[in-house]
Design a protein around this motif. Sequence first.
Motif, PDB file in Angstrom:
ATOM      1  N   PHE A   1      10.535  -8.382   0.824  1.00  0.00           N
ATOM      2  CA  PHE A   1      11.079  -7.407   1.704  1.00  0.00           C
ATOM      3  C   PHE A   1      12.117  -6.860   1.241  1.00  0.00           C
ATOM      4  O   PHE A   1      12.298  -5.475   1.357  1.00  0.00           O
ATOM      5  N   ILE A   2      13.207  -7.232   0.842  1.00  0.00           N
ATOM      6  CA  ILE A   2      14.421  -6.927   0.489  1.00  0.00           C
ATOM      7  C   ILE A   2      14.167  -6.018  -0.984  1.00  0.00           C
ATOM      8  O   ILE A   2      14.630  -4.967  -1.022  1.00  0.00           O
ATOM      9  N   ARG A   3      13.171  -6.276  -1.747  1.00  0.00           N
ATOM     10  CA  ARG A   3      13.016  -5.455  -3.036  1.00  0.00           C
ATOM     11  C   ARG A   3      12.273  -4.390  -2.716  1.00  0.00           C
ATOM     12  O   ARG A   3      12.563  -3.140  -2.908  1.00  0.00           O
ATOM     13  N   GLN A   4      11.496  -4.221  -1.421  1.00  0.00           N
ATOM     14  CA  GLN A   4      10.933  -3.357  -1.035  1.00  0.00           C
ATOM     15  C   GLN A   4      11.814  -2.314  -0.225  1.00  0.00           C
ATOM     16  O   GLN A   4      11.705  -1.058  -0.411  1.00  0.00           O
TER      17      GLN A   4
ATOM     18  N   TYR B   1       0.944  -1.305  -0.029  1.00  0.00           N
ATOM     19  CA  TYR B   1      -0.184  -0.036   0.001  1.00  0.00           C
ATOM     20  C   TYR B   1       0.817   0.932   0.062  1.00  0.00           C
ATOM     21  O   TYR B   1       0.631   2.119  -0.881  1.00  0.00           O
ATOM     22  N   TYR B   2       1.917   1.359   1.042  1.00  0.00           N
ATOM     23  CA  TYR B   2       2.503   2.497   1.375  1.00  0.00           C
ATOM     24  C   TYR B   2       3.460   2.844   0.070  1.00  0.00           C
ATOM     25  O   TYR B   2       3.715   4.049  -0.152  1.00  0.00           O
ATOM     26  N   LEU B   3       4.318   2.155  -0.423  1.00  0.00           N
ATOM     27  CA  LEU B   3       5.288   2.456  -1.423  1.00  0.00           C
ATOM     28  C   LEU B   3       4.691   3.038  -2.863  1.00  0.00           C
ATOM     29  O   LEU B   3       5.011   4.072  -3.166  1.00  0.00           O
ATOM     30  N   PRO B   4       3.630   2.480  -3.101  1.00  0.00           N
ATOM     31  CA  PRO B   4       2.787   3.418  -4.325  1.00  0.00           C
ATOM     32  C   PRO B   4       2.406   4.468  -4.046  1.00  0.00           C
ATOM     33  O   PRO B   4       2.259   5.498  -4.722  1.00  0.00           O
ATOM     34  N   GLU B   5       1.749   4.507  -2.868  1.00  0.00           N
ATOM     35  CA  GLU B   5       1.203   5.848  -2.315  1.00  0.00           C
ATOM     36  C   GLU B   5       2.114   7.042  -2.044  1.00  0.00           C
ATOM     37  O   GLU B   5       2.082   7.962  -2.550  1.00  0.00           O
TER      38      GLU B   5
END
Length: 191
Positions: A129-132, A63-67
């Motif tokens: 998680f690593i990618r994020q 949710y938060y990364l695209p936002e």
Amino acid sequence: MKARSAQDLLSQLTERTRSNLAAGRDFLALDDTTLHLSRSTAGRPDAWNALENFAHLNYYGDYYLPEIRKQITATKHRTNTETFTSSWLGNYFATGMKPGPQTRKINTFKKANPVNFDPAPDRSAIEEFIRQQEEILELLQLASRVDLTRTKTGTSLSELVRLRLGDTLRVVIYHNWRHVEQAQRACVVAG
């Protein structure tokens, strides 16, 4: 709230994200048995194993990364200010997430509880998680070009609840930190 250096905040959050990323990479070296250990054997039946912690973080990252990216791209406040001022609500959420003496126990929403995920989390949760974390590092660089106080983001709580970008970054990164530590504790056999 008291103003602080925006550059100092972004530097601290970048360092914390690098630590979270390094920890994620360390988890990849662990065997599946260790990753499935849970502190539930120590009398905490609701405790998550490492993989469940990472799946929980990925749920919120989705949710938060695209936002965050969307709001950095769309903001009209493109001037990088020298200071960031937290809102009372943003500071409340951030300090509640940050590991340490002020950490509060927070019950997660059922939809974000990894014990309810189907299929159950596996090693790919760590890879995601690593990618994020790598994406968060990129977002922190982009955030240095906008006003962290005046740029707002939505929250996963409600479309009506909006936080300052600096606060959102703090909440997300401290939440990651909190659950990385929880995953580390789960891998140390309860005892």
